[in-house]
Scaffold this motif. Structure first.
Motif, mmCIF file in Angstrom:
data_model
loop_
_atom_site.group_PDB
_atom_site.id
_atom_site.type_symbol
_atom_site.label_atom_id
_atom_site.label_comp_id
_atom_site.label_asym_id
_atom_site.label_seq_id
_atom_site.Cartn_x
_atom_site.Cartn_y
_atom_site.Cartn_z
ATOM 1 N N GLY A 35 -22.661 10.780 41.247
ATOM 2 C CA GLY A 35 -23.886 11.360 41.807
ATOM 3 C C GLY A 35 -25.060 11.128 40.877
ATOM 4 N N SER A 36 -24.793 11.197 39.578
ATOM 5 C CA SER A 36 -25.852 10.955 38.613
ATOM 6 C C SER A 36 -26.204 9.473 38.557
ATOM 7 C CB SER A 36 -25.407 11.435 37.224
ATOM 8 O OG SER A 36 -26.304 10.977 36.251
ATOM 9 N N ALA A 37 -25.171 8.640 38.551
ATOM 10 C CA ALA A 37 -25.400 7.201 38.381
ATOM 11 C C ALA A 37 -26.059 6.584 39.613
ATOM 12 C CB ALA A 37 -24.073 6.498 38.078
ATOM 13 N N GLY A 41 -32.227 4.184 41.102
ATOM 14 C CA GLY A 41 -32.006 3.003 40.281
ATOM 15 C C GLY A 41 -31.280 1.908 41.050
ATOM 16 N N ASN A 42 -30.340 2.303 41.896
ATOM 17 C CA ASN A 42 -29.554 1.313 42.622
ATOM 18 C C ASN A 42 -30.293 0.764 43.826
ATOM 19 O OD1 ASN A 42 -27.957 3.572 41.412
ATOM 20 N ND2 ASN A 42 -26.354 2.058 41.701
ATOM 21 N N ILE A 43 -30.944 1.649 44.567
ATOM 22 C CA ILE A 43 -31.478 1.225 45.856
ATOM 23 C C ILE A 43 -32.957 0.869 45.766
ATOM 24 C CG2 ILE A 43 -31.884 2.040 48.223
ATOM 25 C CD1 ILE A 43 -29.229 3.609 47.853
ATOM 26 N N GLY A 249 -27.615 6.662 27.697
ATOM 27 C CA GLY A 249 -28.694 6.761 26.731
ATOM 28 C C GLY A 249 -29.519 8.018 26.920
ATOM 29 N N MET A 250 -29.144 8.830 27.912
ATOM 30 C CA MET A 250 -29.919 10.050 28.139
ATOM 31 C C MET A 250 -29.087 11.286 27.937
ATOM 32 S SD MET A 250 -32.110 8.777 31.199
ATOM 33 C CE MET A 250 -31.034 7.404 31.141
ATOM 34 N N ALA A 251 -27.957 11.082 27.294
ATOM 35 C CA ALA A 251 -27.120 12.224 26.957
ATOM 36 C C ALA A 251 -26.500 12.896 28.176
ATOM 37 C CB ALA A 251 -27.907 13.244 26.141
ATOM 38 N N VAL A 252 -26.731 12.294 29.356
ATOM 39 C CA VAL A 252 -26.209 12.930 30.566
ATOM 40 C C VAL A 252 -24.687 12.858 30.597
ATOM 41 C CG1 VAL A 252 -26.071 12.703 33.066
ATOM 42 C CG2 VAL A 252 -28.267 12.550 31.924
ATOM 43 N N MET A 253 -24.167 11.653 30.318
ATOM 44 C CA MET A 253 -22.706 11.514 30.352
ATOM 45 C C MET A 253 -22.061 12.337 29.228
ATOM 46 S SD MET A 253 -21.817 9.831 32.977
ATOM 47 C CE MET A 253 -22.825 9.111 34.257
ATOM 48 N N SER A 341 -29.289 15.754 37.275
ATOM 49 C CA SER A 341 -28.603 15.421 36.023
ATOM 50 C C SER A 341 -29.601 15.046 34.925
ATOM 51 C CB SER A 341 -27.586 14.303 36.235
ATOM 52 O OG SER A 341 -28.227 13.068 36.411
ATOM 53 N N LEU A 342 -30.815 14.675 35.314
ATOM 54 C CA LEU A 342 -31.840 14.391 34.300
ATOM 55 C C LEU A 342 -32.420 15.677 33.728
ATOM 56 C CD1 LEU A 342 -33.847 11.471 35.940
ATOM 57 C CD2 LEU A 342 -32.818 11.416 33.681
ATOM 58 N N LEU A 343 -32.502 16.677 34.572
ATOM 59 C CA LEU A 343 -33.088 17.933 34.109
ATOM 60 C C LEU A 343 -32.095 18.709 33.239
ATOM 61 C CD1 LEU A 343 -35.561 19.722 34.166
ATOM 62 C CD2 LEU A 343 -34.818 20.688 36.335
HETATM 63 N N1 PFF Z 1 -28.794 6.547 37.245
HETATM 64 C C1 PFF Z 1 -29.870 7.032 38.058
HETATM 65 C C2 PFF Z 1 -30.274 5.971 39.036
HETATM 66 O O1 PFF Z 1 -29.761 4.861 38.975
HETATM 67 O O2 PFF Z 1 -31.114 6.263 39.870
HETATM 68 C C3 PFF Z 1 -31.052 7.461 37.273
HETATM 69 C C4 PFF Z 1 -30.691 8.351 36.151
HETATM 70 C C5 PFF Z 1 -30.105 9.578 36.371
HETATM 71 C C6 PFF Z 1 -30.875 7.917 34.896
HETATM 72 C C7 PFF Z 1 -29.736 10.359 35.337
HETATM 73 C C8 PFF Z 1 -30.502 8.703 33.857
HETATM 74 C C9 PFF Z 1 -29.932 9.907 34.080
HETATM 75 F F1 PFF Z 1 -29.623 10.624 33.065
#
Ligand code: PFF
Length: 468
Positions: A35-37, A41-43, A249-253, A341-343
């Motif tokens: 859900g985060s990934a 970014g993809n679409i 790189g955003m510490a999310v994972m 997940s960014l917040l």
């Molecule tokens: N990976 C998400 C995307 O491809 O839209 C954007 C994103 C979400 C980047 C969460 C970083 C993050 F921590």
């Protein structure tokens, strides 16, 4: 995606006394991480950066970056989070203290949290575009329009700061709402249904793209590498995008990994998430480029690409308004789960460092991001001529929004990723790594070799080459 740290788990009291919850299952983690990934970014981003950088060769470099840099770093981030068992900044601190490493390593997590904050500010604006297209599509405004007319709808939106502000505000409110409340179960269930639905809708658009008569051209553009169209700057964009799209790189994972139970395989889970993420991006490319060529559009049209192409498909296909509406609802949802997940890391940081309650930190961070987002909104219209670093050739013509994108995706994420790779590969003990990854000796050696040598060298070379 779900919110992994509902207030009930962490509370606002002393951390040590709080027993942290874990994901209910491996599946729950996979869903949250996916859900985060999978998001804008993809679409939205993958197709337009591919278009801007000439197609096939860029895609090839991007795929290499996912496999040789992204996947190993995803494994490293998850294992650091799980080993530290706390929020990202605290996790790195925890490990450095426990194993006697220098505290400066915590810098990786600090850069990550800052990047998350900056990215969310403009991510929310783009999320707002997706929300606005739900209503444009549902009211049948896209039906039967020419490419020019569709282009005008899009430029009309970008030229209207008040409309953009409204959609940005709505999107950010949705994000804050979930992060405050930690709707864990509900979102988990929603992701299970909505992610596959997004996939199916993308397949439907790919099906439509096959009827345009230009499908082969689209496939060739994506998969036939022509290195003459790729610059070194393009290689940096591919690398940065690999981080962005996998939420690295955003510490999310790291944050998510801290809730992962010990008996889940980090390698397998990371592979599943990376493959799904890459699959969605490639499908989006397959859906969009045939439409670009069939309508004589410009592949390098920039950030508006999907908003100028997909509506054409929906305007022409049977049941187009319905599919279009559904598509933009699902895109909004995908963006929403990523934005949540960014917040999350920013909120965790405020909770820990400033001792603020979850509610206060979420609202505070949300408002700060919202305010910064306004700068990106204005740089599309009122400030479209403002190019603060325009005196440097490298930044010529870059608006504030372009700069934010560049600084985060192309500088901060690779830098944080490099630090994570060095920390995992050179600082953490081999024993700790083996213990967390629990892989066969051969697979472990492969990963270890990559994270120690391939990843840092690749990132450093691309980085230095571009910035010097
Ligand atoms: N990976 C998400 C995307 O491809 O839209 C954007 C994103 C979400 C980047 C969460 C970083 C993050 F921590």
């Amino acid at each position: 995606m779900n919110n992994p740290s509902p207030a009930s788990q962490r509370g606002g009291d002393s951390e040590a006394s709080i027993k942290r919850g874990l994901w209910s299952s491996r599946m729950a983690f996979v869903l949250a991480a996916t859900g985060s990934a999978v998001g804008l970014g993809n679409i939205w981003k993958f197709p337009y950066v591919t278009g801007e950088n000439g197609g096939g060769a860029f895609v090839l470099v991007y795929l290499f970056c996912i496999a040789a840099v992204g996947l190993p770093i995803m494994m490293a981030e998850i294992l650091i989070g799980r080993r530290g068992g706390a929020s990202p900044i605290r996790s790195m601190g925890q490990i450095t203290r426990r194993d006697g490493h220098h505290r400066a390593w915590g810098l990786a997590a600090v850069i990550g949290v800052l990047a998350a904050f900056l990215i969310l500010s403009f991510y929310s604006m783009i999320g707002g575009w997706a929300v606005s297209y739900i209503s444009t599509s549902a009211t049948g405004q896209l039906t039967g329009l020419s490419a020019d007319a569709i282009g005008e709808i899009f430029s009309g939106l970008l030229g209207n700061p008040w409309a953009l502000l409204g959609w940005h505000t709505l999107f950010m409110a949705l994000v804050v709402f979930v992060v405050i409340r930690g709707l864990r179960g509900g979102l988990e269930r929603a992701v299970t249904i909505l992610m596959p639905a997004l996939f199916v809708l993308l397949l439907i658009v790919v099906g439509y793209a096959m009827t345009t008569g230009h499908f082969g051209e689209g496939v060739a553009f994506l998969f036939q590498p022509d290195f003459s169209g790729l610059t070194t700057a393009g290689v940096l964009v591919a690398l940065g995008h690999a981080f962005f799209t996998l939420s690295l790189g955003m510490a999310v994972m790291m944050a998510y990994g801290s809730y992962l139970s010990k008996n889940v395989s980090i390698a397998k889970t990371s592979i599943v998430v990376s493959v799904m993420d890459t699959g969605v991006a490639l499908l989006a490319g397959l859906a969009i480029f045939p439409i670009v060529f069939a309508n004589g559009l410009e592949p390098g049209a920039g950030p508006g690409l999907i908003f100028q192409t997909l509506p054409l498909a929906f305007g022409q296909m049977p049941w187009g308004s319905l599919f279009g509406t559904l598509f933009f609802i699902l895109l909004t949802f995908a963006a929403w789960t990523s934005a949540i997940s960014l917040l999350e890391p920013v909120v965790e940081w405020l909770e820990e460092k400033k001792g603020m309650s979850r509610g206060k930190s979420t609202i505070g961070a949300g408002i700060a991001c919202w305010l910064l987002g306004i700068v990106s909104i204005l740089s599309l219209n009122v400030w479209s001529d403002v190019t603060p670093l325009g005196m440097f050739a490298m930044f010529e013509g870059k608006t504030i929004f372009d700069l934010l994108d560049f600084v985060t995706a192309s500088v901060m994420l690779p830098l944080a990723g490099l630090l994570v790779a060095l920390f995992a590969g050179w600082i953490m003990t081999r024993e700790a790594l083996q213990n967390e990854l629990a892989m066969s000796a051969r697979s472990f050696s492969l990963w270890y070799g990559i994270i120690r040598y391939v990843t840092p060298v690749a990132v450093a070379v691309v980085f230095i080459y571009n910035l010097l």
